[in-house]
Structures are given as structure tokens and as C-alpha cells.
Design a protein around this motif. Structure first.
Motif, short mmCIF file in Angstrom:
data_model
loop_
_atom_site.label_atom_id
_atom_site.label_comp_id
_atom_site.label_asym_id
_atom_site.label_seq_id
_atom_site.Cartn_x
_atom_site.Cartn_y
_atom_site.Cartn_z
N TRP A 6 43.01 31.25 36.92
CA TRP A 6 42.69 32.67 37.12
C TRP A 6 41.42 32.81 37.97
O TRP A 6 41.35 33.68 38.84
CB TRP A 6 42.47 33.36 35.77
N SER A 9 42.13 32.27 41.60
CA SER A 9 42.78 33.44 42.18
C SER A 9 41.76 34.54 42.47
O SER A 9 41.79 35.18 43.54
CB SER A 9 43.87 33.98 41.24
N PHE A 10 40.83 34.75 41.54
CA PHE A 10 39.80 35.79 41.71
C PHE A 10 38.90 35.47 42.91
O PHE A 10 38.66 36.33 43.77
CB PHE A 10 38.96 35.90 40.44
N CYS A 11 38.40 34.24 42.99
CA CYS A 11 37.49 33.87 44.08
C CYS A 11 38.21 33.93 45.43
O CYS A 11 37.62 34.36 46.43
CB CYS A 11 36.92 32.48 43.85
N HIS A 36 46.74 37.56 37.23
CA HIS A 36 45.60 36.67 36.97
C HIS A 36 44.30 37.45 36.86
O HIS A 36 43.46 37.17 35.98
CB HIS A 36 45.49 35.64 38.10
N ILE A 37 44.11 38.44 37.75
CA ILE A 37 42.88 39.24 37.71
C ILE A 37 42.82 40.05 36.42
O ILE A 37 41.76 40.13 35.77
CB ILE A 37 42.79 40.17 38.93
N GLU A 41 39.98 39.80 33.42
CA GLU A 41 39.21 40.95 32.95
C GLU A 41 39.38 41.13 31.44
O GLU A 41 38.40 41.43 30.73
CB GLU A 41 39.65 42.21 33.70
N LEU A 48 36.16 43.65 36.75
CA LEU A 48 35.66 42.81 37.84
C LEU A 48 35.84 43.48 39.20
O LEU A 48 35.04 43.28 40.11
CB LEU A 48 36.41 41.46 37.84
N GLY A 62 31.71 41.43 38.51
CA GLY A 62 32.51 40.71 39.50
C GLY A 62 31.65 39.93 40.47
O GLY A 62 31.98 38.80 40.86
N TYR A 66 31.73 35.90 40.83
CA TYR A 66 32.08 35.26 42.10
C TYR A 66 30.99 34.26 42.52
O TYR A 66 31.30 33.14 42.94
CB TYR A 66 32.28 36.31 43.19
#
Length: 293
Positions: A6, A9-11, A36-37, A41, A48, A62, A66
């Protein structure tokens, strides 16, 4: 603990700035990235992303995630690459053998290490039983034994035979039975075994090594021939141990009428794929020992 999938995916989403392009880069669907985001959260209990239609900005949480998360992802990527590395010339290789073959092989493996300084040779000497156990318990990568293994998880292949030699002081030219009795026996951990193999084939009078007066004992392979060189007795040793002796002019190696050799087996852990660095050392050892017959 944050799920690293996850987090990746966020980065990636933050760096790419678009859900569709993020999905393409990660070989996912757009809904998979969104999921995933959302899960991230929910796990952290914070927003985020601040969504504005198809666009988004990062919340304070967020931004913090990051900044620190990308370092985690970079570390994980480097770790993955490091774990997958399988260099043929880097890393430690643990070798174990009885003393005689070790005296022959260890200097050669040091030459290999000199050629490839990142290849580290850890060489231990020990009897067959210790070699076998160390291979079975993964405390050694390569082992050499003078008998086949009895353990199911140790694979053994005979690679050569090492001649056994009768060694006397230099002045003894004809080692008769009477001469050996006068000299007496210099014993070592494999002395009785080696004496039985060689002498029983060449002297009808021989029954066991205790027939001879014991004139000394050493459990150090490099020292067994010291008392022989001083005229204190005779012994029986594999040829590599004799070749390695520092004062060959003080001893005489006798090739008897009925030659006897001791087999040498290569032992590795069964049913595993050996790393390339271990294969490098293994092939060097096989070639060197094979060419030294």
C-alpha cells in the motif's frame, strides 16, 4: 505495521500525480490503486489525500508519510536487490575437510581469494563425522570426506582417490617388517585405520597397528611427520600430507608393492541450489584436486 505494498502505491501516486498513470506503472487497475490508498487511510485513521474532482493534494499527514515512506520504499528496493544478488566472486564460502586434503587445497583457495578479494574463504579442518554434521546442519557449504555420508540430507560424490604412503626416516631404504618393528609407530587420529588399509595389503604379519611399539602421537596433521623426520618412528599418511611437509629431505615415502588409495568424496547439502560463489570454489577445488592426482 504499514503494509509496504500500500505504501509503494501511495508514494508512486504522489510522484506520478495521476491514478491512471500510477496504475500503469504498477501494472494494476485504477480501482486497485484507489483501494490501496483507502486501506492505508483506514489503517492510519487519517486522510492522506485531499481530493478535488480528478485531482488531489496531500494533507499534512500525507506529506509526512510521503517524506518518510519514500525512504522506506527505497530501502526495501535496495534490500530486494541485495537479496537477489548471487555473485560468483563475492561473499563467504565455508569449506571443511580432513587435514591431508586441506593442506593441499587451502593454499590454492587462498590464491583464488587473492584473485577475487571479495570472495572470503572460511576453511576448517575436522574428521569425517564433523564434516558430515556441519554439512547437514548448514554450518559448511562444501565438505570433503574419505567415506560416503550416511545422512539423507548430505549428497556425496567420489571425485578422486588419494594414495596412502608408508613414511620412514630418510635412511630407511627397504622397510622390512623387522625394520618397522624396530622403528615403532607414530600414531595420529586416523593412524590405525590408515595402517590397516596399507600394511595389511603388504605385510602378511600385520594384524593391527598395536603390534608396533607406539613412539608418539599428534593430532595436528602438519606435525605428524616431525618425529618421523627425527628418526623416532614410522607412520602411514595420505600423500597430500606428505607433499606438504616442510623437510622432505628428512623422510622417505615408500610406494609399496600393493598400492592402496583412500577415496575422497565431495559433500554438499542435498536438494538445494548452491549459490554461484560456492560453485566457483567447488569447481576450483574439483579441478585442482583432479589435476593433482
Amino acid at each position: 505495521m504499514i503494509n509496504p505494498v500500500w505504501l509503494r502505491s501511495f508514494c508512486t501516486l504522489v510522484e506520478v500525480g495521476n491514478f491512471t498513470r500510477t496504475a500503469d506503472r504498477l501494472f494494476m487497475t485504477q480501482s486497485g490503486v484507489s483501494q490501496h490508498i483507502r486501506k492505508l487511510e483506514e489503517q492510519l485513521g487519517v486522510l492522506l489525500l485531499l481530493r478535488e474532482g480528478k485531482h488531489f493534494t496531500l494533507s499534512d499527514a500525507g506529506e509526512r508519510l510521503y517524506r518518510e515512506g519514500r525512504e522506506v520504499i527505497l530501502t526495501l528496493s535496495e534490500l530486494e536487490a541485495h537479496v537477489r544478488e548471487d555473485s560468483a566472486y563475492e561473499g563467504e564460502v565455508r569449506v571443511m575437510s580432513p587435514g591431508s586434503v586441506g593442506l593441499k587445497l587451502y593454499p590454492r583457495l587462498l590464491e583464488l581469494q587473492k584473485q577475487y578479494p571479495k570472495l572470503v574463504i572460511d576453511y576448517r579442518f575436522g574428521p569425517n563425522s564433523d564434516v558430515e554434521t556441519s554439512i547437514s546442519e548448514s554450518r559448511a557449504d562444501i565438505g570433503f570426506m574419505s567415506r560416503p555420508s550416511t545422512l539423507a540430507d548430505v549428497s556425496c560424490d567420489q571425485i578422486m582417490e588419494e594414495p596412502l604412503l608408508l613414511i620412514t626416516p630418510r635412511e630407511i631404504k627397504t622397510p622390512t617388517w623387522e625394520t618397522l618393528n624396530v622403528l615403532g609407530f607414530i600414531d595420529h587420529p586416523d593412524g590405525a585405520h590408515h595402517a590397516y588399509l596399507l600394511l595389511s595389503e603388504n605385510y602378511s604379519e600385520f594384524q593391527y597397528s598395536d603390534q608396533f611399539e607406539k613412539k608418539g602421537f599428534s593430532n595436528q596433521i602438519s606435525l605428524i611427520l616431525e618425529p618421523v623426520s627425527l628418526g623416532l618412528g614410522f607412520t602411514v599418511l595420505p600423500s597430500y600430507a606428505v607433499e606438504a611437509f616442510h623437510s622432505p629431505h628428512l623422510i622417505r615415502a615408500h610406494h609399496l608393492a600393493n598400492p592402496v588409495s583412500e577415496p575422497l568424496y565431495l559433500a554438499t547439502r542435498a536438494r538445494i541450489t548452491l549459490p554461484k560463489r560456492v560453485m566457483t570454489v567447488l569447481e576450483e577445488a574439483k579441478q585442482w584436486l583432479g589435476n593433482s592426482r
